[in-house]
Write a protein that holds these residues in place. Structure first.
Motif, PDB file in Angstrom:
ATOM      1  N   GLN A 184      28.329 -10.344  72.076  1.00  0.00           N
ATOM      2  CA  GLN A 184      27.268 -11.627  72.378  1.00  0.00           C
ATOM      3  C   GLN A 184      27.778 -12.907  71.784  1.00  0.00           C
ATOM      4  OE1 GLN A 184      24.313 -12.138  73.528  1.00  0.00           O
ATOM      5  NE2 GLN A 184      24.791 -10.289  74.622  1.00  0.00           N
ATOM      6  N   ASP A 185      28.805 -12.943  70.703  1.00  0.00           N
ATOM      7  CA  ASP A 185      29.383 -14.193  70.439  1.00  0.00           C
ATOM      8  C   ASP A 185      30.383 -14.631  71.603  1.00  0.00           C
ATOM      9  OD1 ASP A 185      28.408 -13.985  67.854  1.00  0.00           O
ATOM     10  OD2 ASP A 185      29.995 -13.048  66.706  1.00  0.00           O
ATOM     11  N   ASP A 186      30.972 -13.809  72.051  1.00  0.00           N
ATOM     12  CA  ASP A 186      31.742 -14.172  73.484  1.00  0.00           C
ATOM     13  C   ASP A 186      30.789 -14.874  74.385  1.00  0.00           C
ATOM     14  OD1 ASP A 186      33.805 -12.976  72.020  1.00  0.00           O
ATOM     15  OD2 ASP A 186      33.521 -11.177  72.974  1.00  0.00           O
ATOM     16  N   ILE A 187      29.873 -14.254  74.560  1.00  0.00           N
ATOM     17  CA  ILE A 187      28.721 -14.796  75.697  1.00  0.00           C
ATOM     18  C   ILE A 187      28.328 -16.328  75.298  1.00  0.00           C
ATOM     19  CG2 ILE A 187      26.564 -14.601  76.865  1.00  0.00           C
ATOM     20  CD1 ILE A 187      28.730 -12.348  77.401  1.00  0.00           C
ATOM     21  N   LYS A 188      28.174 -16.645  74.126  1.00  0.00           N
ATOM     22  CA  LYS A 188      27.747 -17.539  73.482  1.00  0.00           C
ATOM     23  C   LYS A 188      28.728 -18.677  73.681  1.00  0.00           C
ATOM     24  CE  LYS A 188      26.297 -20.149  69.223  1.00  0.00           C
ATOM     25  NZ  LYS A 188      25.973 -19.819  67.608  1.00  0.00           N
ATOM     26  N   ILE A 189      29.828 -18.492  73.433  1.00  0.00           N
ATOM     27  CA  ILE A 189      31.035 -19.340  73.586  1.00  0.00           C
ATOM     28  C   ILE A 189      31.324 -19.702  75.082  1.00  0.00           C
ATOM     29  CG2 ILE A 189      33.724 -19.657  73.546  1.00  0.00           C
ATOM     30  CD1 ILE A 189      33.444 -17.732  70.886  1.00  0.00           C
ATOM     31  N   ILE A 190      31.282 -18.734  75.980  1.00  0.00           N
ATOM     32  CA  ILE A 190      31.299 -19.003  77.296  1.00  0.00           C
ATOM     33  C   ILE A 190      30.163 -19.877  77.786  1.00  0.00           C
ATOM     34  CG2 ILE A 190      31.208 -17.859  79.736  1.00  0.00           C
ATOM     35  CD1 ILE A 190      32.174 -15.199  78.257  1.00  0.00           C
ATOM     36  N   GLU A 192      28.541 -21.985  76.104  1.00  0.00           N
ATOM     37  CA  GLU A 192      28.868 -23.461  75.620  1.00  0.00           C
ATOM     38  C   GLU A 192      30.144 -24.122  76.418  1.00  0.00           C
ATOM     39  OE1 GLU A 192      29.992 -22.407  71.360  1.00  0.00           O
ATOM     40  OE2 GLU A 192      27.996 -22.405  70.687  1.00  0.00           O
ATOM     41  N   ASN A 193      31.183 -23.404  76.645  1.00  0.00           N
ATOM     42  CA  ASN A 193      32.134 -23.978  77.482  1.00  0.00           C
ATOM     43  C   ASN A 193      31.443 -24.466  78.988  1.00  0.00           C
ATOM     44  OD1 ASN A 193      34.959 -24.227  77.959  1.00  0.00           O
ATOM     45  ND2 ASN A 193      34.672 -22.969  79.600  1.00  0.00           N
ATOM     46  N   VAL A 194      30.562 -23.567  79.633  1.00  0.00           N
ATOM     47  CA  VAL A 194      30.055 -23.973  80.614  1.00  0.00           C
ATOM     48  C   VAL A 194      29.311 -25.320  80.769  1.00  0.00           C
ATOM     49  CG1 VAL A 194      28.425 -23.303  82.527  1.00  0.00           C
ATOM     50  CG2 VAL A 194      30.125 -21.671  81.717  1.00  0.00           C
ATOM     51  N   MET A 195      28.304 -25.572  79.627  1.00  0.00           N
ATOM     52  CA  MET A 195      27.653 -26.513  79.535  1.00  0.00           C
ATOM     53  C   MET A 195      28.348 -27.750  79.146  1.00  0.00           C
ATOM     54  SD  MET A 195      24.738 -25.285  80.196  1.00  0.00           S
ATOM     55  CE  MET A 195      24.001 -23.508  80.069  1.00  0.00           C
ATOM     56  N   PHE A 196      29.420 -27.472  78.616  1.00  0.00           N
ATOM     57  CA  PHE A 196      30.213 -28.811  78.031  1.00  0.00           C
ATOM     58  C   PHE A 196      31.144 -29.000  79.345  1.00  0.00           C
ATOM     59  CE2 PHE A 196      34.687 -30.285  77.183  1.00  0.00           C
ATOM     60  CZ  PHE A 196      34.401 -31.434  76.100  1.00  0.00           C
ATOM     61  N   TYR A 197      31.458 -28.286  80.218  1.00  0.00           N
ATOM     62  CA  TYR A 197      31.977 -28.864  81.623  1.00  0.00           C
ATOM     63  C   TYR A 197      31.002 -29.633  82.455  1.00  0.00           C
ATOM     64  CZ  TYR A 197      34.066 -28.941  86.216  1.00  0.00           C
ATOM     65  OH  TYR A 197      34.622 -29.039  87.150  1.00  0.00           O
ATOM     66  N   VAL A 198      29.930 -28.965  82.366  1.00  0.00           N
ATOM     67  CA  VAL A 198      28.876 -29.571  83.249  1.00  0.00           C
ATOM     68  C   VAL A 198      28.371 -30.852  82.779  1.00  0.00           C
ATOM     69  CG1 VAL A 198      26.375 -29.538  84.149  1.00  0.00           C
ATOM     70  CG2 VAL A 198      28.109 -27.341  84.141  1.00  0.00           C
ATOM     71  N   LYS A 199      28.392 -31.088  81.476  1.00  0.00           N
ATOM     72  CA  LYS A 199      28.041 -32.422  80.930  1.00  0.00           C
ATOM     73  C   LYS A 199      29.196 -33.301  81.304  1.00  0.00           C
ATOM     74  CE  LYS A 199      25.016 -30.503  77.278  1.00  0.00           C
ATOM     75  NZ  LYS A 199      24.852 -30.316  75.681  1.00  0.00           N
ATOM     76  N   ALA A 200      30.358 -32.876  81.122  1.00  0.00           N
ATOM     77  CA  ALA A 200      31.597 -33.825  81.472  1.00  0.00           C
ATOM     78  C   ALA A 200      31.478 -34.258  82.860  1.00  0.00           C
ATOM     79  CB  ALA A 200      32.853 -33.194  81.248  1.00  0.00           C
ATOM     80  N   VAL A 201      31.117 -33.376  83.939  1.00  0.00           N
ATOM     81  CA  VAL A 201      30.932 -33.747  85.281  1.00  0.00           C
ATOM     82  C   VAL A 201      29.834 -34.854  85.696  1.00  0.00           C
ATOM     83  CG1 VAL A 201      30.081 -32.989  87.509  1.00  0.00           C
ATOM     84  CG2 VAL A 201      31.871 -31.561  86.257  1.00  0.00           C
ATOM     85  N   LEU A 202      28.603 -34.706  84.645  1.00  0.00           N
ATOM     86  CA  LEU A 202      27.566 -35.698  84.801  1.00  0.00           C
ATOM     87  C   LEU A 202      28.005 -36.815  84.079  1.00  0.00           C
ATOM     88  CD1 LEU A 202      24.750 -33.385  83.607  1.00  0.00           C
ATOM     89  CD2 LEU A 202      25.428 -33.810  86.046  1.00  0.00           C
ATOM     90  N   LYS A 203      28.581 -36.701  82.974  1.00  0.00           N
ATOM     91  CA  LYS A 203      29.096 -38.225  82.392  1.00  0.00           C
ATOM     92  C   LYS A 203      30.012 -38.807  83.434  1.00  0.00           C
ATOM     93  CE  LYS A 203      31.295 -40.022  78.261  1.00  0.00           C
ATOM     94  NZ  LYS A 203      31.710 -39.720  76.994  1.00  0.00           N
ATOM     95  N   GLU A 204      31.040 -38.031  83.969  1.00  0.00           N
ATOM     96  CA  GLU A 204      31.793 -38.739  84.930  1.00  0.00           C
ATOM     97  C   GLU A 204      31.081 -39.393  86.209  1.00  0.00           C
ATOM     98  OE1 GLU A 204      35.837 -37.377  87.354  1.00  0.00           O
ATOM     99  OE2 GLU A 204      34.402 -36.123  87.201  1.00  0.00           O
ATOM    100  N   ALA A 205      30.081 -38.872  86.652  1.00  0.00           N
ATOM    101  CA  ALA A 205      29.357 -39.357  87.920  1.00  0.00           C
ATOM    102  C   ALA A 205      28.225 -40.183  87.172  1.00  0.00           C
ATOM    103  CB  ALA A 205      28.641 -38.032  88.467  1.00  0.00           C
ATOM    104  N   LYS A 206      28.393 -40.468  85.989  1.00  0.00           N
ATOM    105  CA  LYS A 206      27.371 -41.463  85.474  1.00  0.00           C
ATOM    106  C   LYS A 206      25.978 -41.132  85.614  1.00  0.00           C
ATOM    107  CE  LYS A 206      30.307 -45.557  85.530  1.00  0.00           C
ATOM    108  NZ  LYS A 206      31.532 -44.541  85.649  1.00  0.00           N
ATOM    109  N   VAL A 207      25.639 -39.899  85.424  1.00  0.00           N
ATOM    110  CA  VAL A 207      24.202 -39.277  85.771  1.00  0.00           C
ATOM    111  C   VAL A 207      23.469 -38.862  84.482  1.00  0.00           C
ATOM    112  CG1 VAL A 207      22.826 -37.291  86.356  1.00  0.00           C
ATOM    113  CG2 VAL A 207      24.871 -38.016  87.907  1.00  0.00           C
ATOM    114  N   ASP A 208      22.492 -39.691  84.207  1.00  0.00           N
ATOM    115  CA  ASP A 208      21.827 -39.603  82.721  1.00  0.00           C
ATOM    116  C   ASP A 208      20.978 -38.128  82.830  1.00  0.00           C
ATOM    117  OD1 ASP A 208      23.082 -41.808  81.907  1.00  0.00           O
ATOM    118  OD2 ASP A 208      21.753 -43.089  82.900  1.00  0.00           O
TER     119      ASP A 208
END
Length: 208
Positions: A184-190, A192-208
C-alpha cells in the motif's frame, strides 16, 4: 451450483491461458496444455470461446470488460466530459486516475501485462477500451483540444505510463525494493507521482 462451477472454469481457463501465452507465445501453446494447467475439461474452451484464437482474444476482451464495469461504478461513460465544468473535469480526472491505479495494481496480473506488451508490437493492435477512450476525451476537454490531437494522444499516453511503469519495469521497482509485489505504501507513492505529473501538465497548459 453447476453455473458457479462453469463460471469458475472460464476464469481458470483465462488465467492459465494468459500465463502460458505470456510464457510461450500463441504458437507455443496448445488448448490441451491450457486445459491441463487450468484443470478443466478440454470441451470447456469450445463452449466458452470456440478455439484458440478466440480464447486469446477473449483474454483481452475480459480485461476490457472488467475495466469497463469497474469504471461504471464511479463515472458515467455515456456522459461526455464536455458537459462538465472545467472544475468538474479536473476533479473527475484526478478521481479516475486514483481509481485506475487501484484497478491496475489489483486486477491485472503480471502474465497479462506480458501478453499485452507483446500485443502492442502487432501492427493491427488497437486498444478499444471505453474507459481509456473516456480518459482521452476528458484530457482533451481539460486542455481545450480535440481528442485526436497529437498533444492529447501523447499526454494521455504519458499519464497512463505514470500508472503502469513500475509494473512494466520491475527491475527498476520491485527488484530494487526486494519485494514480490507492491504494498500500500508503494501504491500511495505511485498515486502521488501520477497526480504530480498531471498537475504539471495542467500548469504548463495554464489550466486552473
Amino acid at each position: 451450483m453447476k453455473k458457479i462451477k462453469d463460471e469458475n472454469s472460464k476464469d481458470k481457463i483465462l488465467k492459465s491461458a494468459a500465463k502460458l501465452f505470456a510464457q510461450k507465445g500463441f504458437d507455443g501453446v496448445s488448448i490441451r496444455e491450457i486445459c491441463k494447467d487450468a484443470d478443466v475439461n478440454i470441451c470447456m474452451v469450445s463452449y466458452y470461446f470456440g478455439g484458440k484464437q478466440e480464447l486469446y482474444q477473449g483474454i483481452i476482451d475480459d480485461l476490457i470488460d472488467r475495466q469497463t464495469k469497474y469504471a461504471n461504478t464511479f463515472l458515467d461513460l455515456n456522459k461526455h466530459p464536455s458537459e462538465l465544468t472545467k472544475h468538474e473535469q479536473i476533479n473527475l480526472l484526478m478521481k479516475i486516475l486514483d481509481k485506475f491505479v487501484d484497478f491496475f495494481y489489483s486486477n491485472v496480473s503480471t502474465d497479462l501485462i506480458t501478453l499485452l506488451l507483446k500485443e502492442q508490437q502487432k501492427e493491427n493492435f488497437i486498444a478499444k477500451s471505453p474507459a481509456l477512450d473516456y480518459l482521452r476525451e476528458l484530457v482533451a476537454c481539460v486542455l481545450n483540444k480535440d481528442a485526436n490531437d497529437r498533444v492529447v494522444i501523447f499526454k494521455t499516453l504519458f499519464i497512463i505510463s505514470q500508472i503502469n511503469s513500475p509494473r512494466i519495469l520491475p527491475g527498476f521497482s520491485l527488484r530494487l525494493l526486494g519485494q514480490d509485489d507492491f504494498i500500500q505504501d508503494d501504491i500511495k507513492i505511485i498515486k502521488e507521482n501520477v497526480m504530480f505529473y498531471v498537475k504539471a501538465v495542467l500548469k504548463e497548459a495554464k489550466v486552473d
